[in-house]
Enzyme design. Structure first.
Site, mmCIF file in Angstrom:
data_model
loop_
_atom_site.group_PDB
_atom_site.id
_atom_site.type_symbol
_atom_site.label_atom_id
_atom_site.label_comp_id
_atom_site.label_asym_id
_atom_site.label_seq_id
_atom_site.Cartn_x
_atom_site.Cartn_y
_atom_site.Cartn_z
ATOM 1 N N SER A 122 0.847 -1.194 0.000
ATOM 2 C CA SER A 122 0.000 0.000 0.000
ATOM 3 C C SER A 122 0.886 1.248 0.000
ATOM 4 C CB SER A 122 -0.948 -0.064 1.202
ATOM 5 O OG SER A 122 -1.990 0.853 1.048
ATOM 6 N N ARG A 194 -11.162 8.124 9.031
ATOM 7 C CA ARG A 194 -10.879 6.692 9.221
ATOM 8 C C ARG A 194 -12.089 5.841 8.818
ATOM 9 N NH1 ARG A 194 -6.661 3.201 9.057
ATOM 10 N NH2 ARG A 194 -6.739 1.626 10.667
ATOM 11 N N ASP A 287 -9.468 -6.662 -3.220
ATOM 12 C CA ASP A 287 -9.087 -5.253 -2.942
ATOM 13 C C ASP A 287 -9.855 -4.326 -3.877
ATOM 14 O OD1 ASP A 287 -7.823 -2.791 -2.561
ATOM 15 O OD2 ASP A 287 -5.804 -3.652 -2.498
ATOM 16 N N HIS A 317 -8.466 -4.752 0.756
ATOM 17 C CA HIS A 317 -7.118 -4.178 0.755
ATOM 18 C C HIS A 317 -6.308 -4.619 1.984
ATOM 19 C CE1 HIS A 317 -3.941 -1.429 -0.139
ATOM 20 N NE2 HIS A 317 -4.114 -0.779 0.992
ATOM 21 N N ASP A 318 -6.937 -4.638 3.158
ATOM 22 C CA ASP A 318 -6.226 -5.043 4.375
ATOM 23 C C ASP A 318 -5.723 -6.484 4.311
ATOM 24 O OD1 ASP A 318 -6.074 -2.721 5.855
ATOM 25 O OD2 ASP A 318 -7.894 -3.104 7.034
HETATM 26 C C1 LIG Z 1 -4.167 -5.560 10.516
HETATM 27 C C2 LIG Z 1 -5.441 -4.771 10.576
HETATM 28 C C3 LIG Z 1 -5.903 -4.496 9.182
HETATM 29 C C4 LIG Z 1 -6.453 -5.599 11.313
HETATM 30 O O1 LIG Z 1 -7.590 -4.836 11.512
HETATM 31 P P1 LIG Z 1 -8.555 -5.024 12.810
HETATM 32 O O2 LIG Z 1 -9.166 -3.715 13.090
HETATM 33 O O3 LIG Z 1 -7.845 -5.695 13.915
HETATM 34 O O4 LIG Z 1 -9.554 -6.070 12.261
HETATM 35 P P2 LIG Z 1 -11.073 -6.294 12.438
HETATM 36 O O5 LIG Z 1 -11.795 -5.789 11.265
HETATM 37 O O6 LIG Z 1 -11.179 -7.746 12.696
HETATM 38 O O7 LIG Z 1 -11.546 -5.451 13.683
HETATM 39 C C5 LIG Z 1 -11.490 -5.978 14.954
HETATM 40 C C6 LIG Z 1 -11.916 -4.934 15.971
HETATM 41 O O8 LIG Z 1 -13.244 -4.490 15.685
HETATM 42 C C7 LIG Z 1 -14.068 -4.682 16.845
HETATM 43 N N1 LIG Z 1 -15.426 -4.935 16.433
HETATM 44 C C8 LIG Z 1 -15.880 -5.955 15.676
HETATM 45 N N2 LIG Z 1 -17.236 -5.828 15.513
HETATM 46 C C9 LIG Z 1 -17.617 -4.716 16.188
HETATM 47 C C10 LIG Z 1 -18.871 -4.073 16.386
HETATM 48 N N3 LIG Z 1 -19.994 -4.534 15.871
HETATM 49 N N4 LIG Z 1 -18.871 -2.938 17.118
HETATM 50 C C11 LIG Z 1 -17.727 -2.430 17.643
HETATM 51 N N5 LIG Z 1 -16.515 -3.009 17.486
HETATM 52 C C12 LIG Z 1 -16.468 -4.141 16.751
HETATM 53 C C13 LIG Z 1 -13.427 -5.861 17.554
HETATM 54 O O9 LIG Z 1 -13.816 -5.916 18.895
HETATM 55 C C14 LIG Z 1 -11.948 -5.554 17.369
HETATM 56 O O10 LIG Z 1 -11.588 -4.590 18.300
HETATM 57 P P3 LIG Z 1 -10.059 -4.413 18.796
HETATM 58 O O11 LIG Z 1 -9.239 -4.150 17.587
HETATM 59 O O12 LIG Z 1 -10.107 -3.249 19.718
HETATM 60 O O13 LIG Z 1 -9.674 -5.680 19.461
HETATM 61 C C15 LIG Z 1 -5.244 -3.427 11.346
HETATM 62 O O14 LIG Z 1 -4.727 -3.679 12.610
HETATM 63 C C16 LIG Z 1 -4.360 -2.452 10.623
HETATM 64 O O15 LIG Z 1 -4.811 -1.637 9.868
HETATM 65 N N6 LIG Z 1 -3.057 -2.544 10.877
HETATM 66 C C17 LIG Z 1 -2.099 -1.703 10.156
HETATM 67 C C18 LIG Z 1 -1.880 -0.474 10.859
HETATM 68 C C19 LIG Z 1 -0.866 -0.684 11.862
HETATM 69 O O16 LIG Z 1 0.215 -1.111 11.593
HETATM 70 N N7 LIG Z 1 -1.187 -0.333 13.077
HETATM 71 C C20 LIG Z 1 -0.245 -0.379 14.115
HETATM 72 C C21 LIG Z 1 -0.913 -0.422 15.423
HETATM 73 S S1 LIG Z 1 -2.508 -1.196 15.360
HETATM 74 C C1 LIG Z 2 -3.455 3.341 1.846
HETATM 75 C C2 LIG Z 2 -2.832 2.504 2.882
HETATM 76 O O1 LIG Z 2 -1.658 2.593 3.178
HETATM 77 O O2 LIG Z 2 -3.667 1.635 3.482
HETATM 78 C C3 LIG Z 2 -3.226 0.891 4.598
HETATM 79 C C4 LIG Z 2 -4.382 0.401 5.377
HETATM 80 C C5 LIG Z 2 -4.074 -0.052 6.763
HETATM 81 N N1 LIG Z 2 -5.231 -0.626 7.376
HETATM 82 C C6 LIG Z 2 -3.553 1.079 7.630
HETATM 83 O O3 LIG Z 2 -4.316 1.557 8.452
HETATM 84 O O4 LIG Z 2 -2.388 1.454 7.501
#
Ligand SMILES: CC(C)(COP(=O)(O)OP(=O)(O)OC[C@H]1O[C@@H](n2cnc3c(N)ncnc32)[C@H](O)[C@@H]1OP(=O)(O)O)[C@@H](O)C(=O)NCCC(=O)NCCS
Ligand SMILES: CC(=O)OCC[C@H](N)C(=O)O
Length: 347
Positions: A122, A194, A287, A317-318
């Site tokens: 990305s 977001r 994606d 995309h994720d």
């Molecule tokens: C990898 C990644 C894509 C995974 O996304 P994610 O948000 O964990 O995935 P999900 O879509 O399964 O969401 C889960 C969350 O939604 C919450 N959720 C699910 N259904 C819900 C609802 N109906 N109402 C409210 N919350 C809800 C879950 O409780 C969970 O919460 P938590 O993350 O606080 O534990 C994300 O962490 C990301 O973008 N990472 C890249 C960015 C990064 O590097 N961040 C660094 C620190 S996080």
């Molecule tokens: C455009 C981009 O870098 O998307 C990354 C998505 C990811 N979930 C993030 O939050 O970084």
């Protein structure tokens, strides 16, 4: 200018085993390792890094910088200027070229002349491409995930709606909000940004299966309550607002909008033709933000790429962050290749 970074493993005496991993929009340098002080969550690609893992730290020296313009240690809009005031609204417009220039300074400081592998997905993929196009002799192998050669009209449109949400928040104050006191930043705007972004990051079918038309538990949409998917987006927004700076979000979104690997280089084809790295380009089949056709264009234009690889995932995309098993296989393929062949000649 400061660039924060973390490393894993040891740099070999001949400095031939360095791997650069470039994070996406809201990621950071904490690629791997447990949550702890300064890191509220475990590393975002933890499954890929460590002894015996695809980025085997007994063999490879892994480097992950926080992007220039970010808010997790590197210089960004919330950082102080030389006069002590914050950059805020005066933070300069960045492109991937500036960001890679900063990362080149890091490589030089570490004494790394050539990366054995550069990986990015990305927004990180944009910088990985920039490395391989602008510094072809410094990249022996390249893994680009879920990224385009240039931001498309639709991608610019999504990002500009997000930036607009932040800029129209009354607490934005032309980006000069950092000293306004706790809770006084453009949090509502960042939350809307977001929400918009997160919809584009996930799969249509995934959202349908997980949330459907259901109300959130204990809530009734016809009486002011939320649908389950609304509650989910509220949660995603609140999580980002706790860990990310709105000024950085704007700076990075605008840098992504400016992404065009062919600008001033005779166009996309000519730019991609400069790449010397053995390359794997991969995209996620579900994606809808950076569709596979964009990775097909990259694979067709990069001389060392052998067609596009498809990561099968319902997560949209994720998927490039979530499908770590499939990404690990691509990393192993490229690093196995690097191990077996002599590095590219420098010069
Ligand atoms: C990898 C990644 C894509 C995974 O996304 P994610 O948000 O964990 O995935 P999900 O879509 O399964 O969401 C889960 C969350 O939604 C919450 N959720 C699910 N259904 C819900 C609802 N109906 N109402 C409210 N919350 C809800 C879950 O409780 C969970 O919460 P938590 O993350 O606080 O534990 C994300 O962490 C990301 O973008 N990472 C890249 C960015 C990064 O590097 N961040 C660094 C620190 S996080
Ligand atoms: C455009 C981009 O870098 O998307 C990354 C998505 C990811 N979930 C993030 O939050 O970084």
């Amino acid at each position: 200018m400061k660039l924060a970074f973390e490393t894993w493993g040891r740099l070999a005496p001949d400095r031939s085993n360095a791997v650069l991993v470039l994070h996406a929009l809201t990621g950071d340098s904490h690629l791997a390792g447990p949550a702890g002080p300064g890191h509220p969550t475990p590393g975002w690609w933890d499954a890929l890094v460590g002894p015996g893992r695809a980025l085997d730290t007994d063999r490879w020296f892994v480097v992950a910088p926080n992007v220039l313009g970010g808010c997790q240690g590197s210089t960004g809009p919330a950082s102080p200027r030389p006069d002590g005031r914050r950059w805020a609204g005066a933070f300069p417009r960045l492109t991937q070229r500036d960001q890679v220039l900063a990362e080149t300074g890091l490589a030089d400081a570490l004494g790394i002349e050539q990366w054995a592998l550069v990986i990015g997905g990305s927004m990180g993929g944009m910088r990985a491409l920039e490395w391989a196009v602008s510094r072809p002799r410094r990249v022996a192998a390249l893994l680009v995930l879920a990224c385009p050669a240039a931001a498309s009209a639709e991608q610019i449109a999504w990002a500009s709606a997000q930036v607009h949400a932040i800029r129209t928040d009354p607490h934005w104050r032309d980006g000069d909000y950092h000293g306004a006191g706790p809770g006084r930043g453009p949090h509502a705007g960042l939350g809307v940004a977001r929400r918009i972004a997160h919809i584009t990051y996930r799969g249509t079918q995934e959202l349908e299966t997980r949330f459907g038309h259901h109300p959130q538990d204990g809530e009734e949409p016809r009486r002011g309550g939320r649908y389950r998917v609304e509650s989910y987006l509220d949660h995603q927004a609140a999580k980002l607002v706790r860990r990310f700076d709105a000024g950085s979000y704007v700076a990075l979104a605008e840098a992504m909008n400016a992404h065009d690997i062919g600008r001033d280089r005779g166009g996309t084809r000519a730019a991609l033709g400069r790449v010397r790295a053995r390359t794997v380009v991969a995209g996620v089949d579900s994606d809808r933000l950076y569709p596979l056709a964009q990775q097909e264009e990259l694979a067709a234009g990069i001389p060392g790429a052998d067609g596009v690889r498809v990561i099968g995932s319902p997560y949209g995309h994720d998927g490039f962050l979530i499908e770590t098993g499939q990404v690990a296989a691509l990393v192993r393929e490229l690093l196995g290749d690097v191990r077996d062949k002599a590095a590219l000649p420098l010069g």
